[in-house]
Write an enzyme that holds these catalytic residues in place. Structure first.
Site, PDB file in Angstrom:
ATOM      1  N   HIS A   1      -9.620  -4.352  10.871  1.00  0.00           N
ATOM      2  CA  HIS A   1     -10.169  -4.348   9.513  1.00  0.00           C
ATOM      3  C   HIS A   1     -11.418  -3.502   9.362  1.00  0.00           C
ATOM      4  O   HIS A   1     -12.054  -3.550   8.320  1.00  0.00           O
ATOM      5  CB  HIS A   1     -10.543  -5.791   9.126  1.00  0.00           C
ATOM      6  CG  HIS A   1      -9.494  -6.506   8.362  1.00  0.00           C
ATOM      7  ND1 HIS A   1      -8.208  -6.625   8.799  1.00  0.00           N
ATOM      8  CD2 HIS A   1      -9.529  -7.166   7.173  1.00  0.00           C
ATOM      9  CE1 HIS A   1      -7.517  -7.325   7.924  1.00  0.00           C
ATOM     10  NE2 HIS A   1      -8.285  -7.665   6.934  1.00  0.00           N
TER      11      HIS A   1
ATOM     12  N   GLU B   1       0.815  -1.209   0.000  1.00  0.00           N
ATOM     13  CA  GLU B   1       0.000   0.000   0.000  1.00  0.00           C
ATOM     14  C   GLU B   1       0.850   1.262   0.000  1.00  0.00           C
ATOM     15  O   GLU B   1       0.539   2.238  -0.688  1.00  0.00           O
ATOM     16  CB  GLU B   1      -0.955   0.001   1.197  1.00  0.00           C
ATOM     17  CG  GLU B   1      -2.199  -0.860   1.023  1.00  0.00           C
ATOM     18  CD  GLU B   1      -1.948  -2.335   1.286  1.00  0.00           C
ATOM     19  OE1 GLU B   1      -0.796  -2.689   1.630  1.00  0.00           O
ATOM     20  OE2 GLU B   1      -2.879  -3.141   1.153  1.00  0.00           O
TER      21      GLU B   1
HETATM   22  C1  TPP Z   1      -2.062  -4.406   4.434  1.00  0.00           C
HETATM   23  C2  TPP Z   1      -3.099  -5.293   3.871  1.00  0.00           C
HETATM   24  N1  TPP Z   1      -3.387  -5.213   2.562  1.00  0.00           N
HETATM   25  C3  TPP Z   1      -4.314  -6.026   1.999  1.00  0.00           C
HETATM   26  C4  TPP Z   1      -4.993  -6.941   2.763  1.00  0.00           C
HETATM   27  C5  TPP Z   1      -6.039  -7.864   2.119  1.00  0.00           C
HETATM   28  N2  TPP Z   1      -5.507  -9.221   2.023  1.00  0.00           N
HETATM   29  C6  TPP Z   1      -5.749 -10.112   2.991  1.00  0.00           C
HETATM   30  S1  TPP Z   1      -4.938 -11.551   2.717  1.00  0.00           S
HETATM   31  C7  TPP Z   1      -4.254 -11.000   1.279  1.00  0.00           C
HETATM   32  C8  TPP Z   1      -3.343 -11.902   0.495  1.00  0.00           C
HETATM   33  C9  TPP Z   1      -2.132 -12.282   1.280  1.00  0.00           C
HETATM   34  O1  TPP Z   1      -1.381 -13.219   0.585  1.00  0.00           O
HETATM   35  P1  TPP Z   1      -0.226 -14.062   1.269  1.00  0.00           P
HETATM   36  O2  TPP Z   1       0.610 -13.173   2.110  1.00  0.00           O
HETATM   37  O3  TPP Z   1       0.463 -14.813   0.194  1.00  0.00           O
HETATM   38  O4  TPP Z   1      -0.967 -15.074   2.267  1.00  0.00           O
HETATM   39  P2  TPP Z   1      -1.993 -16.229   1.904  1.00  0.00           P
HETATM   40  O5  TPP Z   1      -3.351 -15.605   1.885  1.00  0.00           O
HETATM   41  O6  TPP Z   1      -1.607 -16.820   0.626  1.00  0.00           O
HETATM   42  O7  TPP Z   1      -1.884 -17.176   3.055  1.00  0.00           O
HETATM   43  C10 TPP Z   1      -4.675  -9.703   1.027  1.00  0.00           C
HETATM   44  C11 TPP Z   1      -4.299  -8.926  -0.154  1.00  0.00           C
HETATM   45  C12 TPP Z   1      -4.697  -6.972   4.144  1.00  0.00           C
HETATM   46  N3  TPP Z   1      -5.336  -7.796   4.979  1.00  0.00           N
HETATM   47  N4  TPP Z   1      -3.744  -6.154   4.661  1.00  0.00           N
END
Ligand code: TPP
Ligand code: TPP
Ligand code: MG
Ligand code: MG
Lengths: 346, 357, 357, 346
Positions: free
Chosen positions: C158, C89
């Protein structure tokens, strides 16, 4: 990365290869992974029935990561992870009843209904939580590591996060601090290929994640097969020893895959059924099951019995949780301040 | 240089029972001391008292603090307890919070709170919410301290008064002392407090001198202090703004014989609403003074509460004095025009009480 | 499904002369449309109109948007203009601001504004201050849009309603529409605006349907809209809170015959103080409704201004309805207790007007 | 870092070695560096007389970095830097009179008195500013690079920051974006050994900074002697060509040193006089002066004349700036919004 570090890592990998889990360990892991999966299938069902709210990120497919790595953790070690935290809590030994209760938002939940799926906590087991802001818990892990070092303890931090989280500034600052202060932290990047719908290739300038921390932070990186529970155990055990030895942090790129959508509301248009099927062939539970059968430690009858026992355990815990009362409305004012004032005084 | 007073620290209405023993009437010797020395003493005493307390931040150790607040502390406590960090506010704020979760009691220094914005998520999401989200399993005994307020011509990004942004967030505590005496007593309490406390200082005040008791003392959070008693108008202020308010009160007294009461909030969360209301009930007029942006500021909160709680006691609207609603300019005359000074506060008070010469 | 109206878009008091040509009385056909479709249309039309406009954010392209606001846009405009980013972000907010400095007109989507806090410095320091710090040499024509407001049981970190944090900061503009019609017209204006505009949406509203003109139209920033006229009490609201206020007004009308006026601010900075004051002068009572934390909230600002500007017209204090002053809990009954619903707003209105059965 | 990348970088370095600056270029750089130094010595004096407020970070010692690298920049290229920005603005061609005026907070200043020392801007010369929050301008550089790519221009971004800034999350996120989107950016880390009073060894887990971006972001890193103006030019020229060629970003670790304190109020207890003296022996101006003398392009008389001319230029600009009027108080409402409203309407 310096020569000394490289040598240490080679030693670590060699050590890991000599570690042999016992039959009872293997059986226990099989049980744990099955429990996690059954737990989550039950979650999925309740979620679809709209009995569970919030976001719900299933760990199905990744069970070997939490189970194998946490088998290497001592009770005094600290565990911290992101929002996809069901597997870690269960593998750490938290009973599934308070977890179900948490999903139902009950005051009997492991976070008293305040946290939900993304925020499981278990102080007693040094489980420092599920955290839902991507990457934001990684600096917290450095604090846990700092406390360990400050008190000259032998403990180690196990810090889990996703491939996507590695593109957060928080990751960078935390890894530099961990490298600089030589904190005893095993960083486990669960590379399940996707951050939400974005493949790691479309998010990370470098996709060989294990390389991202060596030259950048002096923290050696290794990859490990996250679909193979014993392999996870061996590497995690060696990594934890590396950290306990005062060598600082280590980084594991854990290659894994999630079978379900990112969360329960994901149409998954970003991948093909074939891709999914290919990974499912290496299913961590099936794989361990086969090994145990080959070794004569399991047969169909035992498997049936175990599945039934787990099914019963899951249903009972779920049922009990579902029956529990909702929190009192006045609870909204509680547990905000440890030294409360005004309306926060209970 | 020495005075002797009885400290006016009341025994009631504090949330921290364990501390009440300390709130007794005591005869104290009061050496004069700089604001920064008072802070330094508070930290040193608490670090001596409790081995879990440590100080971490940019340049706090070898450099002796960018503003010399931690002078000599590295020598006293060594590098495990007085810790320099890289320029990683998000990282070391998070490190502090994690260490607090594990039971330590970190003091995290931000060189200024303007720089804390790059770690804002840590301080408004992790620090105040982990206890809550875990259903009370963890406490987060951490102090974040540093400068809040426009400095000497540092321009827009470096001149944050962060008071309102932080006070907005439940789960935090926000303390803003205006004298060396309050600074020491409040900082000691903040360090002993089991919640995240934001302790806001001001560059322009570090060199200020004031009486500080020699004996140990602590002050409760959430108790305003009437820094000047009066009957004609209530001025609600805190931190550096309180000094401006006092100067304005003095001027109005000398020029026009007005008796202005200055309520020094000392902490914004908990907020001592009762003291404000009591004073306004008495005077019928209210002016707020702050150095931050006016919109959705702390003054707005106070105005909203005052009109809500004692509309019928008000003989005029609550007037707010704040910085002008603009980014801080570099130019000195422009800066002085933006930040409220004695003149502007005095004018506001006169306006509030319908004063005409 | 089609209505035909004359649009009530006044010609005066707008700061954007260049747009005034569009604010004319026009007969329009009004198909029904979802909120998210209205946003989508606004972006598509502006991207067709101006090749410098592009959309960037997490999952906006191949995934069609986490909340499907950008559905179909990748197919329409290709990957240079509809751009997926890593979960960075701070990085992509900064990328947007830099691109705006270079003359492009980015639309940056935050999946929710809760996640924007990890990039907070970019949005409250770089976006609003670079123009100022450069003495006006650069303009920053950028829109940050996404969800602000508690979602469906997402727990404390959130569930940010970021309205007050942003409105606090001079240099920004903050827009919070409550209907598909307003959303489309305001988003188009925001995209054409030469300043950083924060456009706050709400998950609970994306599926809402409303009439949206077929012909092109834009709406000025800083003009409140009387969403319901009445003489008994003024309710000031915006975004999702406005819908709650309208429901409460309707209920009070049906149950008790009260005629509540609902002023939908539509933008918080610029703030249409005049419309608020006018309404309060008429009704003598005022209630504010917001979903954010109460302390130093937007309601506080409105209350402070109302009592300042028309104390004598007030027959009671301005009452604020906001979320309770606590982090958002996960549990559904707890969450519903924290976020103000129709019942709580209705009660506040009754209290404000001294209504007794 | 991939094999292709490595080869490209080798080519780049080879190319850089073939670049030969002309005598007139060398002479101009000598003049520029001298101008920067004289300008800053004048600043120091005025600051000590408390005629200049705010923070004031001098560039003395680092002049070759800005001058040498910006000699490789075309007018259409974009420049962005941190708060230690005097040298970059002058090397980019901004007249010193509006710079002095800015330091004096005058409305004739390059930022109309709103920015001060840390916030020089010059839109006309594509100088996108001095930025004072450490690391926070690095993401802006990706936006400039994005705009160049979006418009299919040939330009390149020159983005400067310090060694200390590399530990900010913003650095990490920006470098990953630059690597991922292959943006045309030359990242120049001016490693002057210190972030304020903290030596790079006490701030960065890895001190070989040129290595921090290769494996982590796929952005090749090279080091370059920042006390050597022609070397700076050669490497920057080759790096800019690399970027113009569509290869994405490149990272230069510029080894340099600042002679003065971090800012004007720094007692500098963190380093010895010897350390400083050792670097001053490689003074970039002295070094180029010697080279020019050796080549017969300069002699003492010419040097004297040049110094006197620059002295006059500095004094005149300074004097003029000092006489300028302060901004009108109503100016505080101006230049905040491009489409202003209410009190911001002028
Ligand atoms: C700072 C932030 N940006 C966006 C999100 C929304 N979001 C939640 S999980 C996710 C994907 C995360 O991917 P990864 O780190 O690979 O973990 P996985 O879900 O694959 O376990 C996103 C974009 C968030 N929770 N926090
Ligand atoms: C986010 C942030 N933290 C702290 C500061 C205070 N500060 C200003 S410059 C500086 C040192 C930066 O060092 P480096 O990046 O190496 O640049 P140099 O000063 O050596 O040119 C610090 C800590 C700041 N401006 N911003
Ligand atoms: Mg992932
Ligand atoms: Mg440096």
């Amino acid at each position: 990365m310096g020569k000394t570090k490289e040598r240490q890592v080679t030693t670590m990998v060699e050590q890991s290869q000599r570690i042999e889990p016992s039959p009872s360990q293997l059986l226990d892991w099989y049980r744990q992974m099955t429990l996690i999966r059954q737990f989550e299938l039950r979650c999925a069902q309740s979620y679809q029935q709209q009995k569970i709210g919030g976001f719900c990120h299933l760990y199905i497919g990744q069970e070997a990561v939490a189970v194998g790595s946490l088998a290497a953790a001592r009770p005094s070690d600290y565990i911290i992870t992101a929002y996809r935290d069901h597997g870690h809590a269960i593998a750490r030994g938290t009973d599934i009843y308070p977890l179900f209760a948490e999903l139902y938002g009950k005051s009997t939940g492991c976070s008293h209904g305040k946290g939900g799926s993304m925020h499981f906590f278990d102080r007693e087991r040094n489980f420092f939580g599920g955290h839902a802001i991507v990457g934001a818990h990684i600096p917290l892990a450095t604090g846990l590591g700092w406390a360990i070092k400050y008190r000259r303890q032998e403990s180690v931090v196990f810090c889990y996060f996703g491939d996507g989280a590695m593109n957060q500034g928080a990751f960078h600052e935390a890894l530099n601090l961990a490298g600089l202060f030589k904190l005893p932290i095993v960083f486990l990047a669960e590379n399940n290929c996707y951050g939400m719908g974005t493949h790691v290739q479309r998010a990370s300038a470098v996709t060989d994640l294990k390389l991202r921390t060596g030259d950048a932070y002096g923290i050696p990186g290794k990859d490990v097969d996250g679909m193979d529970c014993p392999a996870m155990y061996r590497m995690s055990q060696a990594a934890a020893e590396y950290c306990r030895g005062g060598n600082g942090s280590i980084f594991l790129e854990v290659k894994t895959y999630r079978y379900r959508g990112h969360s329960m509301s994901d149409p998954q248009k970003y991948r093909t059924k074939e891709e999914l099927a290919q990974y499912q062939r290496y299913d961590p539970i099936g794989r361990l099951e086969k090994q145990l059968k080959d070794q004569g430690l399991l047969d169909e009858k035992k498997i049936d019995a175990l599945h039934q026992a787990i099914h019963k355990q899951v249903e009972e815990a779920h049922h009990r949780a579902e029956q529990d009362p909702d929190p009192e409305l006045d609870d909204v004012w509680r547990d905000i301040y440890a030294n409360p004032f005004g309306p926060y005084r209970s | 240089m020495y005075g002797a007073i009885f400290m006016r620290i009341p025994l009631d209405r504090t949330g921290r029972d364990s501390l009440q023993d300390d709130y007794v009437l005591r005869r104290m010797f009061m050496p004069m001391m700089q604001f920064r020395e008072a802070l330094n003493q508070a930290m040193c005493e608490e670090m001596q008292r409790d081995a879990d307390v440590f100080l971490i931040g940019e340049e706090v150790a070898e450099y002796d603090g960018a503003y010399k607040v931690s002078q000599g502390m590295l020598a006293k406590f060594g590098p495990t307890r007085v810790v320099d960090t890289p320029i990683s506010e998000c990282g070391f704020a998070g490190l502090g919070i994690g260490a607090a979760m594990a039971g330590l009691r970190p003091i995290v220094e931000f060189m200024t709170f303007s720089f804390s914005l790059v770690g804002f998520d840590q301080i408004v999401n992790n620090a105040p919410k982990i206890r809550h989200m875990s259903g009370g399993q963890f406490k987060i005994p951490i102090v974040f301290r540093g400068i809040s307020g426009p400095g000497q011509q540092l321009a827009a990004t470096h001149s944050w008064t962060i008071d309102a942004l932080l006070t907005h967030v439940p789960g935090l505590k926000v303390v803003v002392p205006s004298t060396p005496h309050d600074a020491k007593g409040l900082l000691k309490t903040a360090i002993r407090d089991d919640d995240p406390v934001f302790f806001l200082e001001n560059e322009a005040m570090y060199g200020n001198r004031g009486e500080v008791p020699e004996q140990e003392y602590v002050l409760p959070l959430g108790r305003a202090d009437i820094k000047r008693a009066g009957t004609d108008c209530t001025v609600v202020a805190w931190g550096h703004g309180c000094l401006t308010a006092l100067a304005a009160a003095e001027r109005l007294n000398q020029l026009h014989g007005l008796a202005v009461e200055v309520v020094d909030l000392r902490s914004l969360r908990p907020l001592d609403e009762e003291s404000i209301i009591q004073s306004v009930r008495k005077t019928g007029y209210c002016v707020t003074v702050e150095e931050g942006y006016p919109t959705c500021g702390v003054g707005a909160e106070i105005a909203a509460r005052v009109q809500e709680k004692c509309l019928d006691d008000l003989d005029n609207a609550v007037l707010r004095v704040a910085s002008l609603d603009v980014p801080m300019p570099y130019s000195k005359p422009l800066l002085n025009h933006v930040v409220p000074g004695v003149e502007r506060v005095a004018e506001a008070i006169k306006q509030a009480v319908y004063f005409r010469v």
